[in-house]
Design an enzyme around this catalytic site. Sequence first.
Site, PDB file in Angstrom:
ATOM      1  N   PHE A  80     -14.477  16.500  91.302  1.00 60.44           N
ATOM      2  CA  PHE A  80     -15.527  16.743  92.297  1.00 60.44           C
ATOM      3  C   PHE A  80     -15.984  15.444  92.952  1.00 60.44           C
ATOM      4  O   PHE A  80     -15.927  15.280  94.176  1.00 60.44           O
ATOM      5  CB  PHE A  80     -16.688  17.465  91.611  1.00 60.44           C
ATOM      6  CG  PHE A  80     -17.985  17.479  92.378  1.00 60.44           C
ATOM      7  CD1 PHE A  80     -18.008  17.720  93.748  1.00 60.44           C
ATOM      8  CD2 PHE A  80     -19.184  17.274  91.717  1.00 60.44           C
ATOM      9  CE1 PHE A  80     -19.211  17.738  94.450  1.00 60.44           C
ATOM     10  CE2 PHE A  80     -20.386  17.289  92.405  1.00 60.44           C
ATOM     11  CZ  PHE A  80     -20.401  17.524  93.778  1.00 60.44           C
ATOM     12  N   TYR A  84     -23.884  15.322  75.040  1.00 61.52           N
ATOM     13  CA  TYR A  84     -23.375  14.691  76.259  1.00 61.52           C
ATOM     14  C   TYR A  84     -24.066  13.354  76.514  1.00 61.52           C
ATOM     15  O   TYR A  84     -23.419  12.341  76.795  1.00 61.52           O
ATOM     16  CB  TYR A  84     -23.581  15.639  77.442  1.00 61.52           C
ATOM     17  CG  TYR A  84     -23.246  15.032  78.783  1.00 61.52           C
ATOM     18  CD1 TYR A  84     -21.941  14.704  79.128  1.00 61.52           C
ATOM     19  CD2 TYR A  84     -24.251  14.810  79.735  1.00 61.52           C
ATOM     20  CE1 TYR A  84     -21.639  14.156  80.372  1.00 61.52           C
ATOM     21  CE2 TYR A  84     -23.955  14.264  80.976  1.00 61.52           C
ATOM     22  CZ  TYR A  84     -22.648  13.941  81.290  1.00 61.52           C
ATOM     23  OH  TYR A  84     -22.363  13.395  82.511  1.00 61.52           O
ATOM     24  N   ASP A 134      -4.830  10.862  87.798  1.00 62.27           N
ATOM     25  CA  ASP A 134      -5.359  12.119  87.266  1.00 62.27           C
ATOM     26  C   ASP A 134      -4.196  12.993  86.823  1.00 62.27           C
ATOM     27  O   ASP A 134      -3.036  12.708  87.142  1.00 62.27           O
ATOM     28  CB  ASP A 134      -6.195  12.845  88.319  1.00 62.27           C
ATOM     29  CG  ASP A 134      -7.345  13.641  87.696  1.00 62.27           C
ATOM     30  OD1 ASP A 134      -7.137  14.242  86.617  1.00 62.27           O
ATOM     31  OD2 ASP A 134      -8.440  13.661  88.276  1.00 62.27           O
ATOM     32  N   VAL A 159     -27.307  24.139  89.472  1.00 72.95           N
ATOM     33  CA  VAL A 159     -28.243  25.187  89.875  1.00 72.95           C
ATOM     34  C   VAL A 159     -28.126  25.519  91.355  1.00 72.95           C
ATOM     35  O   VAL A 159     -28.301  26.684  91.753  1.00 72.95           O
ATOM     36  CB  VAL A 159     -29.689  24.779  89.500  1.00 72.95           C
ATOM     37  CG1 VAL A 159     -30.139  23.537  90.264  1.00 72.95           C
ATOM     38  CG2 VAL A 159     -30.662  25.931  89.744  1.00 72.95           C
ATOM     39  N   ILE A 160     -27.819  24.537  92.203  1.00 71.26           N
ATOM     40  CA  ILE A 160     -27.668  24.826  93.635  1.00 71.26           C
ATOM     41  C   ILE A 160     -26.486  25.753  93.860  1.00 71.26           C
ATOM     42  O   ILE A 160     -26.573  26.735  94.604  1.00 71.26           O
ATOM     43  CB  ILE A 160     -27.514  23.517  94.441  1.00 71.26           C
ATOM     44  CG1 ILE A 160     -28.791  22.674  94.335  1.00 71.26           C
ATOM     45  CG2 ILE A 160     -27.211  23.824  95.911  1.00 71.26           C
ATOM     46  CD1 ILE A 160     -28.710  21.332  95.028  1.00 71.26           C
ATOM     47  N   ILE A 212      -5.397  10.232  80.531  1.00 68.63           N
ATOM     48  CA  ILE A 212      -6.185   9.084  80.094  1.00 68.63           C
ATOM     49  C   ILE A 212      -6.289   9.007  78.565  1.00 68.63           C
ATOM     50  O   ILE A 212      -6.598   7.958  78.004  1.00 68.63           O
ATOM     51  CB  ILE A 212      -7.599   9.129  80.727  1.00 68.63           C
ATOM     52  CG1 ILE A 212      -8.381   7.832  80.480  1.00 68.63           C
ATOM     53  CG2 ILE A 212      -8.377  10.330  80.205  1.00 68.63           C
ATOM     54  CD1 ILE A 212      -7.783   6.608  81.073  1.00 68.63           C
ATOM     55  N   ARG A 259     -35.938  18.383  89.706  1.00 66.71           N
ATOM     56  CA  ARG A 259     -34.700  17.631  89.576  1.00 66.71           C
ATOM     57  C   ARG A 259     -34.652  16.560  90.665  1.00 66.71           C
ATOM     58  O   ARG A 259     -35.330  16.669  91.691  1.00 66.71           O
ATOM     59  CB  ARG A 259     -33.476  18.552  89.720  1.00 66.71           C
ATOM     60  CG  ARG A 259     -33.390  19.653  88.659  1.00 66.71           C
ATOM     61  CD  ARG A 259     -33.096  19.090  87.286  1.00 66.71           C
ATOM     62  NE  ARG A 259     -32.985  20.118  86.263  1.00 66.71           N
ATOM     63  CZ  ARG A 259     -33.973  20.487  85.454  1.00 66.71           C
ATOM     64  NH1 ARG A 259     -35.168  19.909  85.575  1.00 66.71           N
ATOM     65  NH2 ARG A 259     -33.792  21.408  84.541  1.00 66.71           N
ATOM     66  N   ASN A 306     -28.745  14.408  89.555  1.00 64.17           N
ATOM     67  CA  ASN A 306     -28.168  15.727  89.822  1.00 64.17           C
ATOM     68  C   ASN A 306     -27.354  15.707  91.118  1.00 64.17           C
ATOM     69  O   ASN A 306     -27.911  15.832  92.211  1.00 64.17           O
ATOM     70  CB  ASN A 306     -29.277  16.780  89.894  1.00 64.17           C
ATOM     71  CG  ASN A 306     -29.995  16.940  88.563  1.00 64.17           C
ATOM     72  OD1 ASN A 306     -30.899  16.163  88.263  1.00 64.17           O
ATOM     73  ND2 ASN A 306     -29.596  17.907  87.780  1.00 64.17           N
ATOM     74  N   LYS A 327     -22.313   9.610  76.495  1.00 69.27           N
ATOM     75  CA  LYS A 327     -22.367   8.721  77.664  1.00 69.27           C
ATOM     76  C   LYS A 327     -22.967   7.363  77.283  1.00 69.27           C
ATOM     77  O   LYS A 327     -22.514   6.310  77.762  1.00 69.27           O
ATOM     78  CB  LYS A 327     -23.183   9.369  78.785  1.00 69.27           C
ATOM     79  CG  LYS A 327     -22.420  10.397  79.587  1.00 69.27           C
ATOM     80  CD  LYS A 327     -21.279   9.765  80.375  1.00 69.27           C
ATOM     81  CE  LYS A 327     -20.587  10.732  81.301  1.00 69.27           C
ATOM     82  NZ  LYS A 327     -19.455  10.107  82.029  1.00 69.27           N
TER      83      LYS A 327
END
Length: 299
Positions: free
Chosen positions: A8, A134, A28, A175-176, A45, A198, A163, A138
């Site tokens: 994305f 998560y 990728d 959420v969008i 990877i 957010r 976000n 990170k």
Amino acid sequence: MVIGGSGFIGSKVVKVLVKNRVETICYDIIRSNAVGEGKWIRANILELPSIERIFFEYQVDTIVHLVGLPAIKYCERNPRFSFLLNVMSVQNALEAMRMADIKKIVFASSAAVYGTQQVDPIKETDLTSPSTMYGYHKLIAEQAIKSYSDSYGIDYTIFRMFNVYGGNPHVGKDVISIFIRRALKGEPLIVRGPKKFRDFVHVDDVAQAFLKASTKNVVNSIMNIGSGVKTSLQRLAEIVKMHFPEVEVNEEATSDDGTGLQADISLARSMLGFEPRSPEEGISAHVATYAGYKNRQLE
């Protein structure tokens, strides 16, 4: 070299790098249309020997690392898979960089490293206190990068992203995207915690930040990448309803209503000239793009 260049955010980063005539390699498992006629390497990877071979084969001076598993609930259910994608992918890239003497990495971290603390707005120097698997992974990846910087002189720029929106809502988990999908089906928008907020930042603005960090002499820095603006879930639903006026909005109060994280982006502004668009304008334009698809399959 953009690792995760078909994703994305990665596909947007590849596109903006190529547009600005930066010689770019997309790394990728799958190929993105953003690559165009540029170079694409199909590789995993998580396979260190193949990474080392590729890093030696190409003359690379900067790695942009965008591999990760941002699905928080999925990471909780599959901690090993989360560790592989969010930590081992970084460790492998760093080790291959060390072997090939590549000296710069730009890494996509997350605001999840801050946890759920109530600091408004939150700065890069504030406490990191992850509350999810998560977020912990990170943060471990960030520490790995710092350790390689200290021990082997690898320069880094770490982006703690908030976000990010702007992708195809047909596949988005944010959420969008969920609101747009429901609106297209004529289903009510379920707002769980209307006062929750957010910090929404458009993916094209994020891609510009990666471009600048990759091409400017900015090293050993951690920066928040957001809009710096609060948008409540209630306001988000109102924006969607502007473009789908027949859709109902159902609000449900929650115990954590009024919570969220807002980024202090002054560091990114001063170091990168980062100027994100207004979430009100950006989200409205994004929703408007899909408002014409009612009763049709998303493209």
